[in-house]
Enzyme design. Structure first.
Site, PDB file in Angstrom:
ATOM      1  N   GLU A 140      -5.979   8.717   7.803  1.00 45.80           N
ATOM      2  CA  GLU A 140      -6.556   8.253   6.527  1.00 45.80           C
ATOM      3  C   GLU A 140      -7.961   8.797   6.330  1.00 45.80           C
ATOM      4  O   GLU A 140      -8.359   9.030   5.190  1.00 45.80           O
ATOM      5  CB  GLU A 140      -6.563   6.716   6.465  1.00 45.80           C
ATOM      6  CG  GLU A 140      -5.152   6.144   6.431  1.00 45.80           C
ATOM      7  CD  GLU A 140      -5.138   4.669   6.064  1.00 45.80           C
ATOM      8  OE1 GLU A 140      -4.611   3.887   6.851  1.00 45.80           O
ATOM      9  OE2 GLU A 140      -5.643   4.321   4.990  1.00 45.80           O
TER      10      GLU A 140
ATOM     11  N   ASN B 184      -7.108   6.144  -1.418  1.00 42.75           N
ATOM     12  CA  ASN B 184      -5.992   5.244  -1.139  1.00 42.75           C
ATOM     13  C   ASN B 184      -6.232   4.067  -2.077  1.00 42.75           C
ATOM     14  O   ASN B 184      -7.186   3.303  -1.871  1.00 42.75           O
ATOM     15  CB  ASN B 184      -6.038   4.814   0.338  1.00 42.75           C
ATOM     16  CG  ASN B 184      -4.826   4.014   0.732  1.00 42.75           C
ATOM     17  OD1 ASN B 184      -4.109   3.496  -0.125  1.00 42.75           O
ATOM     18  ND2 ASN B 184      -4.600   3.890   2.031  1.00 42.75           N
TER      19      ASN B 184
ATOM     20  N   LYS C  97      -9.635   2.090  -1.533  1.00 40.20           N
ATOM     21  CA  LYS C  97      -9.786   1.546  -0.182  1.00 40.20           C
ATOM     22  C   LYS C  97     -11.110   1.949   0.466  1.00 40.20           C
ATOM     23  O   LYS C  97     -11.456   3.141   0.507  1.00 40.20           O
ATOM     24  CB  LYS C  97      -8.623   2.021   0.690  1.00 40.20           C
ATOM     25  CG  LYS C  97      -8.560   1.380   2.073  1.00 40.20           C
ATOM     26  CD  LYS C  97      -7.269   1.817   2.764  1.00 40.20           C
ATOM     27  CE  LYS C  97      -7.088   1.202   4.127  1.00 40.20           C
ATOM     28  NZ  LYS C  97      -5.803   1.620   4.744  1.00 40.20           N
TER      29      LYS C  97
ATOM     30  N   GLU D 236       0.871  -1.187   0.000  1.00 49.30           N
ATOM     31  CA  GLU D 236       0.000   0.000   0.000  1.00 49.30           C
ATOM     32  C   GLU D 236       0.906   1.236   0.000  1.00 49.30           C
ATOM     33  O   GLU D 236       2.017   1.208   0.555  1.00 49.30           O
ATOM     34  CB  GLU D 236      -0.839  -0.026   1.292  1.00 49.30           C
ATOM     35  CG  GLU D 236      -1.651   1.221   1.580  1.00 49.30           C
ATOM     36  CD  GLU D 236      -2.274   1.213   3.002  1.00 49.30           C
ATOM     37  OE1 GLU D 236      -1.587   0.808   3.967  1.00 49.30           O
ATOM     38  OE2 GLU D 236      -3.453   1.602   3.108  1.00 49.30           O
TER      39      GLU D 236
ATOM     40  N   ASN E 275       0.404  -0.916   5.296  1.00 49.71           N
ATOM     41  CA  ASN E 275       1.402  -0.158   6.070  1.00 49.71           C
ATOM     42  C   ASN E 275       0.832  -0.165   7.489  1.00 49.71           C
ATOM     43  O   ASN E 275      -0.143   0.563   7.752  1.00 49.71           O
ATOM     44  CB  ASN E 275       1.491   1.306   5.632  1.00 49.71           C
ATOM     45  CG  ASN E 275       2.229   1.551   4.341  1.00 49.71           C
ATOM     46  OD1 ASN E 275       2.901   2.560   4.195  1.00 49.71           O
ATOM     47  ND2 ASN E 275       2.089   0.691   3.359  1.00 49.71           N
TER      48      ASN E 275
ATOM     49  N   CYS F  34      -4.884  -3.028   3.112  1.00 47.81           N
ATOM     50  CA  CYS F  34      -4.560  -2.844   4.510  1.00 47.81           C
ATOM     51  C   CYS F  34      -5.684  -3.132   5.515  1.00 47.81           C
ATOM     52  O   CYS F  34      -6.005  -4.285   5.739  1.00 47.81           O
ATOM     53  CB  CYS F  34      -4.014  -1.435   4.710  1.00 47.81           C
ATOM     54  SG  CYS F  34      -2.972  -1.359   6.140  1.00 47.81           S
TER      55      CYS F  34
END
Ligand code: ING
Length: 300
Positions: free
Chosen positions: A142, A106, A123, A46, A193, A168
């Site tokens: 995020e 993302n 994401k 990611e 991550n 993730c």
């Protein structure tokens, strides 16, 4: 069916001062190693082009947008696509996407062995917060820097397999995997991550690795899919991201795992037919699954 060589390319830390070109050079190096091992596809982490910038509180829009890709491929990433085509190897790449109409996601892409983008995923499960948690050792923003993905969870028929993607935090949510399994995923690629330190409570570090691995092993077994999980790891600007990149079989077994917290390629010759027996007997959706009793999952 011929075996599907899966490679996972774990990245070590990317420092805030590292250029995209230097990150891309490391990815190209590992793509070459993956191809030499016989891999049909290599999975990168990611946000594989920059440091994990959601750890920083930024209010200056220009500073934030410096972490986003305005196009994919771009001048700095074109070499990845050229190398993919030259070596005949597909890849999964995670990066921060800025759309032409100004939306931020993302994102990961799935690229086939001719260097063609065949799929994109944005994401959906965004962890963390949007407010500035002053006093915390680092942030997890995020929810500030990305919008929730607007394209759902998908599987693409490419490179003679059905390949799905997620990112993730998605891996911790059982719904992610079942929606991909219902589309017949043979392999799911997931980059991550993951900070070793939990800023919300003093969680023992070994439990971070534990929940990461059990999430993937359970998901693979319960959804009869291979999983290729690529981490970005090590100390980025003093903040530790854990490693634990793995390739998991539909039996839920870890067949390959990285030993380091640095750039490292792991490989497994996957027999995609391994899932068939599980799908025929245990997870035979037609014979055993009862959606009429599961409504609560989508109603609440
Ligand atoms: N990172 C972490 C992850 O889901 C996290 C955030 C860690 C949430 C542990 C909950 C528990 O792996 C990203 N980028 O989602």
């Amino acid at each position: 069916k011929r075996p599907f060589g899966i490679a996972v390319a774990q990245l070590g830390p990317i420092q805030p001062s590292d250029s995209r070109a230097s990150a891309v050079a490391r990815l190209v190096e590992m793509m070459r190693e993956a191809a030499s091992l016989g891999a049909r596809m290599v999975v990168f982490p990611e946000l594989a082009l920059t440091t994990f910038f959601p750890r920083y509180w930024m209010s200056d829009e220009d500073a934030i947008e410096r972490y986003f890709e305005k196009s994919m491929p771009s001048a700095q990433t074109q070499i990845l696509f050229d190398t993919s085509k030259n070596l005949g190897i597909g890849f999964y790449l995670g990066y921060a996407e800025l759309t032409t109409d100004g939306h931020r996601f993302n994102t990961s892409i799935l690229v086939d062995q001719t260097g063609k983008i065949v799929g994109r995923y944005r994401k959906i499960h965004l962890p963390g917060h949007a407010d500035h948690k002053v006093g915390k050792p680092f942030q997890h923003l995020e929810k500030k820097y990305f919008e929730v993905g607007n394209e759902g969870f998908h599987v693409w028929q490419t490179m003679d397999a059905r390949i799905g993607m997620c990112l993730c935090n998605d891996r911790r949510w059982t719904e992610t995997w079942r929606v991909l399994a219902l589309q017949g995923a043979d392999i799911v690629a997931v980059g991550y991550n993951t900070p070793s330190v939990n800023i919300h409570w003093p969680e023992p570090p070994h439990l971070r690795m534990h929940s990461h691995l059990i999430s993937l092993q359970a998901a693979a077994y319960q959804n009869t899919t291979w999983i290729a999980a690529a981490g970005k790891a090590g100390l980025e600007d003093g903040c530790h991201l854990f490693a634990g990149s793995v390739i998991v079989s539909p039996a839920g077994e870890i067949l390959a795992q990285t030993q380091s917290e640095d750039d490292e390629v792991i490989y497994c010759k996957a027999d995609l037919a391994l899932a068939d027996t599980f799908r025929q007997h245990i997870f035979n959706y037609g014979a055993h699954r009862r959606p009429e009793h599961y409504r609560l999952i989508t109603e609440r």
